[in-house]
Design a protein around this motif. Structure first.
Motif, PDB file in Angstrom:
ATOM      1  N   ARG A 127      22.398  -3.607 -14.361  1.00 43.98           N
ATOM      2  CA  ARG A 127      20.905  -4.692 -13.588  1.00 43.98           C
ATOM      3  C   ARG A 127      20.009  -3.442 -13.751  1.00 43.98           C
ATOM      4  O   ARG A 127      20.692  -2.541 -12.970  1.00 43.98           O
ATOM      5  N   PHE A 128      18.472  -4.032 -13.728  1.00 44.28           N
ATOM      6  CA  PHE A 128      17.860  -3.091 -13.096  1.00 44.28           C
ATOM      7  C   PHE A 128      17.724  -3.700 -11.731  1.00 44.28           C
ATOM      8  O   PHE A 128      17.455  -4.721 -11.279  1.00 44.28           O
ATOM      9  N   ARG A 129      17.050  -1.551 -11.166  1.00 52.80           N
ATOM     10  CA  ARG A 129      17.202  -1.953  -9.263  1.00 52.80           C
ATOM     11  C   ARG A 129      15.994  -0.850  -9.458  1.00 52.80           C
ATOM     12  O   ARG A 129      15.362   0.027  -9.492  1.00 52.80           O
ATOM     13  N   ASN A 130      14.453  -2.219  -9.220  1.00 50.61           N
ATOM     14  CA  ASN A 130      13.360  -1.116  -8.489  1.00 50.61           C
ATOM     15  C   ASN A 130      12.925  -1.074  -7.049  1.00 50.61           C
ATOM     16  O   ASN A 130      13.239  -0.671  -6.491  1.00 50.61           O
ATOM     17  N   TRP A 131      12.803   0.698  -7.799  1.00 46.64           N
ATOM     18  CA  TRP A 131      12.903   1.198  -6.827  1.00 46.64           C
ATOM     19  C   TRP A 131      11.821   1.480  -5.935  1.00 46.64           C
ATOM     20  O   TRP A 131      11.423   1.949  -5.148  1.00 46.64           O
ATOM     21  N   GLY A 132      10.052   1.462  -6.857  1.00 45.42           N
ATOM     22  CA  GLY A 132       8.821   0.456  -6.528  1.00 45.42           C
ATOM     23  C   GLY A 132       8.000   1.676  -7.481  1.00 45.42           C
ATOM     24  O   GLY A 132       8.724   2.028  -8.461  1.00 45.42           O
ATOM     25  N   VAL A 133       6.536   0.938  -7.441  1.00 45.51           N
ATOM     26  CA  VAL A 133       5.471   2.079  -8.072  1.00 45.51           C
ATOM     27  C   VAL A 133       4.768   3.374  -7.137  1.00 45.51           C
ATOM     28  O   VAL A 133       4.761   2.493  -6.081  1.00 45.51           O
ATOM     29  N   MET A 134       4.580   4.195  -7.687  1.00 41.21           N
ATOM     30  CA  MET A 134       3.965   4.933  -6.891  1.00 41.21           C
ATOM     31  C   MET A 134       2.685   5.783  -7.393  1.00 41.21           C
ATOM     32  O   MET A 134       2.947   6.160  -8.866  1.00 41.21           O
ATOM     33  N   THR A 135       1.226   5.903  -6.727  1.00 41.68           N
ATOM     34  CA  THR A 135       0.449   6.024  -7.219  1.00 41.68           C
ATOM     35  C   THR A 135      -0.262   7.178  -6.439  1.00 41.68           C
ATOM     36  O   THR A 135      -0.293   6.377  -5.628  1.00 41.68           O
ATOM     37  N   TYR A 136      -0.959   8.429  -6.936  1.00 47.07           N
ATOM     38  CA  TYR A 136      -1.635   9.262  -5.831  1.00 47.07           C
ATOM     39  C   TYR A 136      -2.824   9.194  -6.553  1.00 47.07           C
ATOM     40  O   TYR A 136      -3.407   8.788  -7.546  1.00 47.07           O
ATOM     41  N   LEU A 137      -3.815   9.067  -5.393  1.00 46.06           N
ATOM     42  CA  LEU A 137      -5.116   8.728  -5.235  1.00 46.06           C
ATOM     43  C   LEU A 137      -5.561  10.245  -4.919  1.00 46.06           C
ATOM     44  O   LEU A 137      -7.360  10.243  -5.035  1.00 46.06           O
ATOM     45  N   GLY A 138      -5.324  11.282  -4.089  1.00 44.09           N
ATOM     46  CA  GLY A 138      -6.806  12.120  -3.984  1.00 44.09           C
ATOM     47  C   GLY A 138      -6.455  11.865  -2.900  1.00 44.09           C
ATOM     48  O   GLY A 138      -6.626  11.321  -2.200  1.00 44.09           O
ATOM     49  N   ASN A 139      -7.225  13.372  -2.555  1.00 48.62           N
ATOM     50  CA  ASN A 139      -7.154  14.073  -0.953  1.00 48.62           C
ATOM     51  C   ASN A 139      -5.709  13.351  -0.293  1.00 48.62           C
ATOM     52  O   ASN A 139      -6.008  12.589   1.082  1.00 48.62           O
ATOM     53  N   TRP A 140      -4.829  14.296  -0.576  1.00 47.96           N
ATOM     54  CA  TRP A 140      -3.784  14.119   0.552  1.00 47.96           C
ATOM     55  C   TRP A 140      -3.497  12.111   1.025  1.00 47.96           C
ATOM     56  O   TRP A 140      -3.045  11.451   2.100  1.00 47.96           O
ATOM     57  N   ARG A 141      -3.402  11.468  -0.574  1.00 45.35           N
ATOM     58  CA  ARG A 141      -3.385   9.497   0.115  1.00 45.35           C
ATOM     59  C   ARG A 141      -2.718   9.142  -0.644  1.00 45.35           C
ATOM     60  O   ARG A 141      -2.882   9.403  -2.546  1.00 45.35           O
TER      61      ARG A 141
END
Length: 194
Positions: A127-141
């Motif tokens: 069973r796959f549990r999706n922990w989410g997706v993260m992306t760094y945008l720059g400038n501490w965002r």
């Protein structure tokens, strides 16, 4: 792009001998590994065991290479980008591969290969549990999206950095990564090596 090894394995016809009660009852089957039409990955069952298709040998009534019903190889597994769980479409990410590897390691360590065990219980399917997706945008965002929440800005940046640091494997990396982050923040990125 399909992995070249999987492409080679998927196109080969292999002879499989099934032992009977005696040498006279031994049967031979020609088989191929099942490949997913869309990705080219190996099709697995819910326990990550590779599935096959049976090719019928040329007989007066059948054409050579005609495909019949397949089987599950009980001791051959596939995970990550090379695997497609039958009836499921998981994203081709490290998160899926890592969870599959953890699941398979637990099953192998218990000696439970997906069939009935000594306690006559069957192993639970993957069973796959999706922990989410993260992306760094720059400038501490950054952006973090999951089924539970959606974070943006500095809170997502802090979560991204924390997740990155906790997923680092060695103690040395857990120490050196923040040091390099601090040096980049203090002096800027070093682009002289590019």
């Amino acid at each position: 792009m399909q992995n070249p090894l999987i492409q080679k394995l998927g196109s080969k016809v292999v002879e499989r001998r099934l032992a009977g009660d005696s040498a006279a009852t031994e049967t031979t089957t020609m088989m191929m590994l099942r490949n997913d039409e869309k990705t080219g990955g190996l099709v697995t069952d819910s326990h990550l065991r590779v599935t096959t298709t049976t090719t019928v040998p040329q007989t007066p009534g059948a054409q050579s290479g005609e495909v019949g019903a397949g089987d599950v190889l009980p001791d051959v597994f596939s995970i990550g980008d090379c695997a497609v769980v039958e009836g499921q479409r998981y994203p081709a990410t490290a998160q899926v591969a890592s969870q599959q590897a953890t699941y398979l390691a637990k099953r192998l360590n218990k000696g439970d290969l997906g069939g009935a065990t000594t306690t006559t219980t069957q192993a639970p399917p993957f069973r796959f549990r999706n922990w989410g997706v993260m992306t760094y945008l720059g400038n501490w965002r950054a952006i973090h999206q999951s089924s539970a929440d959606e974070l943006t800005g500095r809170a997502a940046w802090f979560l991204w950095r924390t997740a990155y640091l906790t997923k680092s494997m060695s103690i040395r990396n857990k120490i050196m990564v923040p040091v390099y982050w601090f040096m980049s923040w203090l002096f800027g990125r070093d682009i002289s090596r590019f």
